[in-house]
Scaffold this motif. Structure first.
Motif, short mmCIF file in Angstrom:
data_model
loop_
_atom_site.label_atom_id
_atom_site.label_comp_id
_atom_site.label_asym_id
_atom_site.label_seq_id
_atom_site.Cartn_x
_atom_site.Cartn_y
_atom_site.Cartn_z
N LEU A 18 0.82 -1.21 0.00
CA LEU A 18 0.00 0.00 0.00
C LEU A 18 0.85 1.25 0.00
O LEU A 18 0.58 2.23 -0.70
CB LEU A 18 -0.93 -0.01 1.22
N GLY A 19 1.93 1.24 0.82
CA GLY A 19 2.81 2.40 0.87
C GLY A 19 3.49 2.66 -0.45
O GLY A 19 3.60 3.80 -0.90
N ALA A 20 3.95 1.61 -1.10
CA ALA A 20 4.60 1.77 -2.40
C ALA A 20 3.61 2.28 -3.44
O ALA A 20 3.94 3.10 -4.29
CB ALA A 20 5.21 0.44 -2.85
N ALA A 21 2.38 1.79 -3.34
CA ALA A 21 1.37 2.25 -4.30
C ALA A 21 1.08 3.73 -4.10
O ALA A 21 0.92 4.49 -5.07
CB ALA A 21 0.08 1.43 -4.12
N ALA A 22 1.02 4.13 -2.83
CA ALA A 22 0.79 5.56 -2.57
C ALA A 22 1.93 6.41 -3.10
O ALA A 22 1.72 7.47 -3.69
CB ALA A 22 0.63 5.78 -1.05
N LEU A 89 9.91 -1.38 -5.89
CA LEU A 89 10.42 -1.30 -4.52
C LEU A 89 9.42 -1.91 -3.53
O LEU A 89 9.82 -2.50 -2.52
CB LEU A 89 10.71 0.14 -4.14
N GLY A 90 8.14 -1.77 -3.81
CA GLY A 90 7.14 -2.41 -2.96
C GLY A 90 7.29 -3.93 -3.00
O GLY A 90 7.16 -4.61 -1.96
N GLU A 91 7.55 -4.47 -4.18
CA GLU A 91 7.77 -5.92 -4.30
C GLU A 91 9.04 -6.33 -3.54
O GLU A 91 9.06 -7.37 -2.87
CB GLU A 91 7.88 -6.29 -5.77
N ILE A 92 10.08 -5.51 -3.63
CA ILE A 92 11.32 -5.80 -2.90
C ILE A 92 11.06 -5.81 -1.40
O ILE A 92 11.55 -6.70 -0.67
CB ILE A 92 12.40 -4.76 -3.27
N ALA A 93 10.30 -4.83 -0.91
CA ALA A 93 9.98 -4.79 0.51
C ALA A 93 9.21 -6.02 0.95
O ALA A 93 9.43 -6.56 2.04
CB ALA A 93 9.19 -3.52 0.83
N GLY A 100 14.84 -12.66 6.78
CA GLY A 100 14.78 -12.40 8.21
C GLY A 100 14.78 -10.93 8.54
O GLY A 100 15.19 -10.53 9.63
N LEU A 101 14.34 -10.10 7.61
CA LEU A 101 14.36 -8.65 7.77
C LEU A 101 12.94 -8.09 7.80
O LEU A 101 12.02 -8.68 7.23
CB LEU A 101 15.15 -8.00 6.62
N SER A 102 12.79 -6.94 8.42
CA SER A 102 11.49 -6.28 8.50
C SER A 102 11.41 -5.19 7.43
O SER A 102 12.28 -4.33 7.36
CB SER A 102 11.32 -5.64 9.88
N PRO A 103 10.38 -5.18 6.58
CA PRO A 103 10.25 -4.13 5.57
C PRO A 103 10.25 -2.73 6.17
O PRO A 103 10.84 -1.80 5.62
CB PRO A 103 8.91 -4.45 4.89
N ASP A 105 11.80 -1.56 8.60
CA ASP A 105 13.11 -1.07 8.99
C ASP A 105 13.85 -0.39 7.84
O ASP A 105 14.83 0.32 8.06
CB ASP A 105 13.98 -2.23 9.50
N HIS A 106 13.40 -0.63 6.61
CA HIS A 106 14.17 -0.20 5.45
C HIS A 106 13.40 0.69 4.48
O HIS A 106 14.03 1.45 3.73
CB HIS A 106 14.69 -1.44 4.71
N PHE A 107 12.07 0.60 4.47
CA PHE A 107 11.30 1.36 3.50
C PHE A 107 10.12 2.04 4.19
O PHE A 107 9.18 1.37 4.62
CB PHE A 107 10.78 0.45 2.38
N ASP A 108 10.19 3.35 4.32
CA ASP A 108 9.10 4.14 4.88
C ASP A 108 8.33 4.77 3.72
O ASP A 108 8.48 5.95 3.41
CB ASP A 108 9.66 5.21 5.82
N PHE A 109 7.49 3.96 3.08
CA PHE A 109 6.80 4.43 1.88
C PHE A 109 5.82 5.57 2.21
O PHE A 109 5.65 6.50 1.42
CB PHE A 109 6.07 3.28 1.21
#
Length: 533
Positions: A18-22, A89-93, A100-103, A105-109
């Motif tokens: 949703l964030g990437a879409a926005a 980038l949304g797909e990457i997140a 083992g990573l949290s989206p 933590d890395h992408f504040d869409f």
């Protein structure tokens, strides 16, 4: 990362999408210098972004600034993030949990979408930072281990990102930065499985208590069955049959217990004793977090490996010999105690020493040998050399046994034989002063020398005659001393080891993860007469 580690929110795939879409929607609607109404960089128009570049770059993480500057120089100082690339980038997140990573933590869409004036540079910063995590890890290994000398992975993110954007292969490129070997990919799949188990509530808590033998009854047996079923040590069909046995530790359940014990490096005797119960107290959440820590460790390491190598897992006290990138031999080893830890090293060796003398390190001589007096030295075939160093003559009862594998520049850490063979039968094999004792070391040396019959003959002759002789392998062989407390075994199961060296705990603290693993249980089988390295 939240102090609670990886929670249901941390999976966050819907939020990432949703964030990437926005953000993509903002990019499509944005217009002005350098950006077309369709969200594409306007050809030849770069004035606003170019003018504000230095000011925006100054607000980026300092360690990323040189590479980001180099990246935009190659792009002729033009914005690069189109709506299509932002959706990628949304797909990457959404793929971050595989590592083992949290989206979050890395992408504040959401934050990027709310600040269009800085969205370009902040997006680039997020991409570079995440690419760095996948390619090199989040923390410096030297900051969480007292001695870590391995070959670090390095990636040219600036060039790689530019190529990926030009080819419209952003997702593929980003995923390729993480390790792609079977060890990492299998462990990644294991993380997803344990994360899902934790999200569903895990398994019933197991309370440590009295020993449980086959044929006995205990109120904890239903919880035990649920645990074995959850981790795949028994099948659903087996569990359905066992459900009728209630609180009985039925003989048909013993195979599942032995499977659990084997995966955890315990004595596979089917007895649910202290060590087995200790391992059973771990929650699905903590095992998922433990896997995530080991994925981080693997990201530190250089991707290109020598086709012929020796890998020692010091957490599991096991060794695997690889030839032509295939595991061809494995055996048990004895490694350093928690006080005298075997470090994480990657060093080559090119010779073995038949019938090696032992030049005793000063600390061992001072603390454990000299206080026992001259009679002890004589009984151990030791003497004090000129200069005051203690030396043990070669022989079958010498601390180094019949063969030594010398590593180059290894801080006096090496592989060797040992007269203390019984220790290899123990589940807890953290008994040495830091060196690695190899089970069936003479036969292993013969395997390494087998490509050259002449050198093998020289080694065999030296062993038979009891003379000390160095024998060249004719090639350098890489030795990697690794610390993996979670890995996938030969049967495709996730195996765990307890955190003997407390390195999981230190890494978790550096990453901001709460971790509560079972305490390590020493089986108490140490030999007080063993003073070997």
């Amino acid at each position: 990362m939240s102090k609670g580690g990886f929670s249901r929110r941390d999976l966050g795939t819907g939020a990432a999408a949703l964030g990437a879409a926005a953000l993509a929607g903002r990019a499509s609607a944005q217009s002005g210098p350098g950006i077309s109404a369709a969200g594409q960089p306007a050809p030849g128009s770069r004035s606003e972004f170019y003018t504000s570049f230095n000011d925006q770059l100054a607000r980026v993480r300092a360690d990323l600034q040189p590479d980001i500057r180099r990246f935009y120089e190659a792009q002729d100082w033009r914005p690069v993030w189109t709506s299509e690339q932002r959706r990628a980038l949304g797909e990457i997140a959404n793929l971050a949990p595989r590592h083992g990573l949290s989206p979050q933590d890395h992408f504040d869409f959401v934050g990027l979408a709310s600040d269009p004036s800085r969205a370009e540079m902040r997006t680039t910063e997020a991409v570079f930072a995440y690419a760095r995590v996948l390619s090199e890890g989040r923390v410096r290994p030297e900051s969480v281990e007292s001695l870590w000398e391995m070959q670090r992975n390095r990636a040219d993110i600036a060039t790689g990102l530019g190529t990926a954007l030009a080819a419209n292969r952003l997702v593929d490129w980003m995923e390729s930065l993480a390790p792609t070997d079977i060890g990492y990919t299998n462990l990644s799949a294991g993380y997803v499985r344990y994360r899902q188990l934790a999200e569903r509530g895990g398994w019933p808590a197991f309370r440590a208590g009295a020993r449980i033998d086959v044929g006995g009854t205990d109120s904890r047996i239903p919880a035990l069955r649920a645990r074995l079923l959850a981790e795949g040590d028994i099948t659903r069909e087996q569990d359905a049959v066992l459900a009728g046995t209630g609180t009985l530790y039925a003989p048909s359940l013993e195979a599942g217990v032995r499977s659990f014990q084997t995966r955890h490096g315990l004595l596979a005797d089917g007895i649910i004793g202290q060590a087995t119960q200790n391992a059973l107290t771990a929650s699905a959440e903590d095992r998922a977090r433990q896997i995530a820590l080991n994925l981080e460790r693997r990201r530190w390491l250089r991707r290109e490996l020598s086709p012929e190598r020796i890998e020692v897992n010091t957490a599991a006290a096991i060794m695997v010999y690889w030839r032509d990138n295939r595991p061809v031999h494995s055996n048990r080893v004895v490694v350093g105690t928690p006080r005298n830890q075997t470090p994480s090293l990657e060093k080559p060796f090119a010779s073995v020493v038949a019938n090696p003398p032992w030049y005793v390190p000063a600390s061992i001589a001072r603390n454990e040998i000299l206080p026992r007096g001259p009679a002890y030295l004589a009984s151990q075939n030791m003497y004090i050399a000129p200069g005051g160093n203690v030396v043990q003559r070669a022989g079958p009862n010498a601390a180094l046994g019949l063969v030594k594998f010398e590593l180059r520049d290894s801080h006096a850490i090496f592989l060797h034989d040992t007269p203390s063979k019984a220790a290899f039968n123990n589940a807890y094999r953290h008994r040495s002063h830091g060196c690695v004792r190899v089970q069936d070391a003479v036969e292993f040396a013969r395997l390494l020398l087998s490509p050259d019959p002449a050198q093998l003959g020289t080694f065999d002759s030296a062993i038979d005659s009891r003379r000390t002789q160095r024998v060249e392998t004719g090639r350098e062989i890489s030795v990697r001393l690794l610390y993996w407390t979670a890995f996938v075994d030969g049967q495709g199961r996730v195996a765990f080891r307890e955190d003997v060296y407390s390195r999981d705990q230190r890494l978790a603290e550096a990453l901001g993860i709460n971790l509560s693993l079972p305490r390590v249980i020493d089986d108490g089988r140490a030999d007080p007469r063993d003073v070997g390295p």
